[in-house]
Design a protein around this motif. Structure first.
Motif, PDB file in Angstrom:
ATOM      1  N   TYR A 104      12.190   4.423   6.952  1.00  0.00           N
ATOM      2  CA  TYR A 104      10.972   5.107   6.504  1.00  0.00           C
ATOM      3  C   TYR A 104      11.005   6.593   6.858  1.00  0.00           C
ATOM      4  O   TYR A 104      10.427   7.413   6.141  1.00  0.00           O
ATOM      5  N   THR A 112       6.459   4.268  12.199  1.00  0.00           N
ATOM      6  CA  THR A 112       6.975   4.088  10.844  1.00  0.00           C
ATOM      7  C   THR A 112       6.928   5.353  10.023  1.00  0.00           C
ATOM      8  O   THR A 112       7.875   5.708   9.343  1.00  0.00           O
ATOM      9  N   PHE A 113       5.843   6.077  10.059  1.00  0.00           N
ATOM     10  CA  PHE A 113       5.691   7.240   9.185  1.00  0.00           C
ATOM     11  C   PHE A 113       5.470   8.505   9.994  1.00  0.00           C
ATOM     12  O   PHE A 113       4.771   8.513  10.986  1.00  0.00           O
TER      13      PHE A 113
END
Length: 474
Positions: free
Chosen positions: A105, A10-11
């Motif tokens: 994201y 996600t990040f």
């Protein structure tokens, strides 16, 4: 612009840059660069912004088409996997759901880096405001899309010091919406009204105003929605293309109707963008994988020229310049008997042909303006806006009148119909039905249930972040 697919969680705390054919995205070093110490010049600021656009290509991809347009009932998957999007049996571990979530994201994290670091660079204020404005517009676009797909999601507005900093809980949608609106107001103030030359395709003031209006519309703030759509209309910078088919034609990218579109380069190769060979029927006894449905075909009035410009049916001219065997569309080529024509004409038979994807176009703004005006009991103004769309020279559908749209409800019904046929296959229908509270009635026969108002939080994200919770019913 070359579409890049990154294997990411996600990040990410890295900025990844890659060369692109569109000039405003082509000044990229070949290797990945860490963020620390990177932002030290106007050129580096531009590279940082360009990286957000690259991430946008991955977000608005075939994955999003499958999880957003297929459940609308207008498209059906065939001869491919997974088929679960056809009948609402999709589940949290599916790749397309995670790829869409994580890809957005990626754009958010890159936006945060620009917003945090560019203000300190010694460079012209106007250019600085532009770059920050672009980053805020793109961050708002990503968060707005995420909240509409998944509901509450983690709100991250600062660069992450380490991967553990990404392990945060979900933020209420109302709080994220405040950030989205603030970002778009700042973008509106900092962005120029237009670009030209190598910078054509960047986010503009009109794009920020149009997205602001859409955010307000989705939140039922019709006064502000009408205000910002009116600003776009009154700017006189946008108008409808005379020929409906040219809106999506590869030769008319960034046209006068386009307010913001995802830029793709004509570089060839599989998977360059979502409008590739997967939407065409194969002619070797198999079928294409993403097909128009009879339900979509029947949504048009028989006399509406847009039907023939949007969907292939039996007997339609197909690809006479390719071969005699392909001159006329044969319904046996398709499992549904139909195929997508919008954005696929003329037939090129080149996967990844590099067609840009319009995310916001003027016809959409006119129809959203009509919806807001109608909710404010400005029925005549709503009707006039819808009639502009219906009276495009290549369409010329009969004008709506006071007789058939004289009440708020009949005008709303006309807007619902017009949005489906005008914006078919453009990521609008499923979201429209959900926000109008019509999804259960319209899509229930296809398998839609209450839990499908939101997609599940991807299973991989739940596995790596113990602070996340799943959406109800999943």
């Amino acid at each position: 612009m070359e579409k890049l697919k990154f294997a990411i969680t996600t990040f990410i705390v890295l900025l990844l840059f890659s060369g692109c054919k569109k000039d405003f995205l082509e000044k990229s070093p070949p290797d990945a660069l860490t963020e620390d110490g990177f932002y030290n010049s106007a050129e580096r600021a531009q590279l940082g912004v360009n990286a957000i656009y690259v991430a946008l290509q991955g977000s608005w991809s075939e994955n999003l088409m499958r999880i957003n347009d297929v459940p609308s009932g207008d498209l059906v998957l065939s001869n491919t996997t997974p088929l679960e999007y056809n009948n609402y049996t999709y589940y949290p571990a599916l790749t397309q759901i995670h790829a869409t979530y994580s890809g957005m994201y990626q754009g958010i994290i890159r936006s945060n880096a620009v917003i945090k670091n560019v203000p300190a660079i010694n460079m012209a204020d106007a250019l600085k405001n532009q770059y920050v404005g672009e980053a805020k517009f793109l961050r708002a676009l990503n968060y707005f899309t995420l909240t509409n797909l998944f509901g509450a999601v983690p709100l991250i507005t600062e660069p992450l010091e380490n991967t553990d900093a990404a392990l945060v809980a979900r933020t209420p949608v109302a709080d994220i919406t405040k950030v989205i609106i603030a970002d778009l107001l700042a973008a509106e103030a900092g962005l120029p009204v237009s670009f030209s030359g190598n910078n054509l395709g960047r986010a503009t003031k009109g794009a920020a105003q149009a997205l602001l209006g859409k955010v307000y519309l989705y939140n039922k703030d019709y006064t502000n929605a009408e205000k910002y759509f009116s600003l776009v209309i009154a700017s006189n910078r946008y108008s409808l293309m005379d020929n409906f088919q040219e809106v999506w034609h590869r030769s008319f990218e960034n046209n006068k109707e386009s307010i913001f579109e995802v830029q793709f380069a004509d570089i060839g190769g599989s998977g360059t963008n979502l409008k590739n060979g997967t939407m065409l029927p194969a002619v070797n006894g198999a079928t294409g994988s993403t097909l128009a449905t009879k339900r979509a075909f029947d949504a048009f009035d028989p006399a509406d020229p847009r039907r023939g410009m949007t969907i292939f049916k039996a007997g339609d001219v197909f690809a006479p310049n390719v071969s005699a065997a392909l001159a006329v569309f044969n319904p046996t080529w398709s499992a549904s008997g139909y195929a997508v024509k919008k954005g696929m004409w003329p037939i090129m038979y080149v996967n990844g042909s590099g067609i840009n994807y319009p995310l916001i176009r003027y016809a959409d703004v006119l129809l959203m303006y009509a919806e807001a005006a109608n909710e404010l009991n400005q029925i005549d103004k709503a009707r006039d806006a819808v009639n502009l769309v219906r009276q495009r020279p290549s369409v010329m559908m009969p004008k709506l009148t006071v007789v058939d749209t004289g009440t708020k409800q009949t005008m709303f019904d006309a807007i619902v119909k017009e949005r489906q046929v005008e914006l078919m296959f453009e990521f609008q229908r499923f979201m429209d039905l959900k926000r109008w509270g019509m999804a259960a009635t319209v899509l229930g026969p296809l398998g839609y249930q209450a839990k499908h108002a939101l997609f599940p939080i991807p299973q991989l994200e739940l596995d790596i972040n113990p602070k996340l919770t799943q959406n109800t019913g999943w």
